[in-house]
Design a protein around this motif. Structure first.
Motif, mmCIF file in Angstrom:
data_model
loop_
_atom_site.group_PDB
_atom_site.id
_atom_site.type_symbol
_atom_site.label_atom_id
_atom_site.label_comp_id
_atom_site.label_asym_id
_atom_site.label_seq_id
_atom_site.Cartn_x
_atom_site.Cartn_y
_atom_site.Cartn_z
ATOM 1 N N GLY A 296 43.051 63.744 44.376
ATOM 2 C CA GLY A 296 41.837 64.035 43.609
ATOM 3 C C GLY A 296 41.207 65.359 44.027
ATOM 4 N N PRO A 297 39.986 65.627 43.536
ATOM 5 C CA PRO A 297 39.364 66.939 43.758
ATOM 6 C C PRO A 297 39.301 67.357 45.232
ATOM 7 N N LEU A 298 38.999 66.443 46.132
ATOM 8 C CA LEU A 298 38.944 66.839 47.545
ATOM 9 C C LEU A 298 40.327 66.804 48.189
ATOM 10 N N GLY A 299 41.157 65.866 47.747
ATOM 11 C CA GLY A 299 42.510 65.763 48.283
ATOM 12 C C GLY A 299 43.306 67.024 48.031
ATOM 13 N N VAL A 300 43.142 67.562 46.837
ATOM 14 C CA VAL A 300 43.920 68.736 46.476
ATOM 15 C C VAL A 300 43.498 69.944 47.334
ATOM 16 N N GLU A 301 42.219 69.989 47.700
ATOM 17 C CA GLU A 301 41.744 71.087 48.571
ATOM 18 C C GLU A 301 42.307 70.921 49.986
ATOM 19 N N LEU A 302 42.238 69.689 50.494
ATOM 20 C CA LEU A 302 42.744 69.436 51.851
ATOM 21 C C LEU A 302 44.238 69.771 51.923
ATOM 22 N N VAL B 156 54.029 67.270 53.847
ATOM 23 C CA VAL B 156 52.624 67.600 53.588
ATOM 24 C C VAL B 156 51.785 66.326 53.507
ATOM 25 N N ASP B 157 52.340 65.315 52.828
ATOM 26 C CA ASP B 157 51.571 64.078 52.637
ATOM 27 C C ASP B 157 51.349 63.367 53.965
ATOM 28 N N ARG B 158 52.384 63.393 54.805
ATOM 29 C CA ARG B 158 52.217 62.776 56.136
ATOM 30 C C ARG B 158 51.181 63.519 56.961
ATOM 31 N N LEU B 159 51.121 64.828 56.785
ATOM 32 C CA LEU B 159 50.099 65.578 57.524
ATOM 33 C C LEU B 159 48.723 65.326 56.933
ATOM 34 N N MET B 160 48.669 65.066 55.630
ATOM 35 C CA MET B 160 47.391 64.665 55.017
ATOM 36 C C MET B 160 46.907 63.390 55.696
ATOM 37 N N LEU B 161 47.817 62.413 55.793
ATOM 38 C CA LEU B 161 47.434 61.132 56.391
ATOM 39 C C LEU B 161 47.041 61.338 57.862
#
Ligand code: ATP
Length: 482
Positions: free
Chosen positions: A38-44, A359-364
């Protein structure tokens, strides 16, 4: 539910509520293991990728960037070993239709050698306890073994993890993890193409293109960020294991013989990088792959693991892939992929040291690491460099010209930063909302601003406040959030 899992549940709830991560196709009930940012996820996500790209490509002379296509010539995947080798043995339950990876199932085996056996998924032996109680047998009467140690002919005595009956598990079948589709209008075997399961192969087949175009000499690397797809048998743990995900991979080409040294170098570099990402050092460790764990291409492999609420798990792999990949592409394509070393006057197929992360794992990782509950607030303590919003700007009240001054500040900051304007509700509530999404700084325009041009800066973690000139807002952020 354990405290750890509760905190995971809270994190997932926050991600949805605040607009970091949504389930894909949610209005249709969702699709397993795919997520939308979402809007904040895409920025992170963008900030994490930018930080990686900056350290890999911008700050070095010896790494070039690449963006290869997802669909590649099918021979690539024969050469890489993915057509034959990228398979997991998988077991189905005929009753529940659940599917398990064989290496993730363990089993309670009676010490007496007679009676039922009870299978359970990795890390969840409590699911067996109930069944044992019902069958009036005690845990001491069993040994715990890996299901792969049990002969398939004895499966009729095995009770599956999610069923009460014995004999519902199928024998293990090899399952290829690559997604297939057809290129062009004809759905025939000759037109099969694969969605890439890793980005690395796009780098190998471009080795000479990039080297020649950039005039690099060994040792040098090629970095790439892009989507990869794996038809994982057991996806899960939110965005930890997905079927569509994004990788950040760097392949470093070196002279054979210098590979061990560069392997050590990249191990150290990569671990250091997590400090820049702001990850708590105590929650990171290396895990060395033993002989049985090594992938077909690797001479040595280390994972960097993070301690998630669900346990220590891999976030990055560092591999010495030897000359396996270039050697195989040379063999399958019949093109010369050797490097001519002018200094030494010799030709050889370079060795490759790979660093590969998701990337997704680093997001988590960043989300789990940043999440903090305090007495009166939930705060995401992201390092300012990766915070989705760099600052919020508030007029204390919606009158006396304060919104106009606040808008002026926001318009200026927007030239360089993602910033947020908020004028609704008490200022304390506005601070709390920003804390929950990890915004490091809030600027407030108040009566004093109208008199002397100063604004309040409130820092997220300490909640300390100071006054600066409103004209200094840009420099204030430039010094702190880049
Ligand atoms: P695992 O053992 O967890 O399946 P792997 O060893 O197969 O991972 P690699 O092939 O080394 O993983 O991939 C490199 C990186 O890509 C991993 O460290 C991870 O960050 C990311 N990655 C791999 N598979 C997935 C997935 N299904 N979902 C999200 N990220 C993934």
């Amino acid at each position: 539910m354990s405290e750890q899992l509760k905190s995971m549940e809270k994190l997932v709830g926050l991600c949805k509520r605040k607009g970091f991560i949504f389930q894909s196709s949610e209005v249709y009930g969702g699709i397993n293991s795919c997520y939308d940012y979402g809007p904040l996820g895409v920025e992170l996500k963008k900030n994490i990728k930018d930080l990686w790209w900056k350290s890999m490509v911008y700050e070095r002379n010896d790494v070039e960037g690449l963006d290869a296509s997802i669909l590649m010539h099918p021979r690539v995947w024969e050469a890489s070993g993915h057509v034959d080798g990228f398979t997991d043995p998988m077991i189905d339950c005929r009753e529940t239709k659940n599917r398990y990876r064989e290496d993730q199932l363990s089993v309670y085996v009676p010490k007496s050698g007679e009676g039922l056996m009870y299978a359970f998924p990795e890390g969840a032996p409590e699911s067996v306890a109930k069944k044992l109680k019902k069958a009036r047998v005690s845990e001491e009467e069993f040994d715990v073994k890996s299901l792969s140690d049990i002969d398939v002919s004895a499966y009729e005595n095995v009770v599956g993890p999610d069923t009460k009956k014995a004999g519902t598990l199928t024998e293990p079948r090899m399952f290829n993890l690559m997604f297939k589709t057809f290129m062009g209008p004809v759905e025939s075997d000759a037109n099969i193409v694969f969605l890439r399961p890793e980005t690395a192969q796009g780098i190998y087949v471009n080795f000479h293109n990039v080297r020649e175009a950039s005039r690099q000499k060994l040792p040098f690397g090629i970095a790439q960020i892009g989507k990869a797809f794996r038809n994982e048998i057991t996806p899960g743990n939110f965005i930890f294991r997905m079927r569509e995900f994004e990788q950040m991979e760097m392949q470093y080409f070196v002279k054979p013989g210098s590979d061990d040294e560069f392997f050590e170098y990249w191990k150290a570099e990569r671990l250091k990088w997590y400090e820049r990402l702001g990850i708590n050092h105590d929650k990171l460790k290396f895990h060395a792959h033993g002989d049985g764990e090594l992938a077909h291409y690797a001479k040595a492999a280390f994972d960097i693991e993070y301690e998630f609420p669900f346990g220590w798990s891999e976030i990055e792999g560092i591999h010495n892939r030897t000359d396996f990949d270039l050697g195989r592409h040379q063999e399958y394509s019949r093109k010369n992929l050797k490097y001519f070393d002018q200094e030494a006057g010799e030709k050889y197929v370079p060795y490759v040291v790979e660093t590969s992360t998701g990337v997704d794992r680093l997001m988590l990782t960043t989300l789990a690491d940043a999440y903090a509950e305090e007495e009166e607030r939930v705060v995401m303590r992201f390092k300012p460099t990766i915070a989705p919003m760099k600052a919020a700007v508030f007029p204390l009240v919606k009158k006396d010209g304060m919104p106009e001054v606040a808008h002026e500040i926001v318009d200026n900051l927007r030239k360089h930063f993602r910033v947020f304007y908020d004028e609704s509700g008490a200022v304390g509530r506005r601070y709390r909302r920003q804390d929950e999404v990890g915004t490091p700084y809030c600027f407030t325009v108040d009566t004093q601003t109208l008199e002397d041009g100063t604004i309040t800066v409130r820092e997220r973690d300490s909640m300390a406040q100071e006054r600066i000139s409103k004209d200094q807002a840009m420099n204030y952020l430039l010094d702190r959030v880049i």
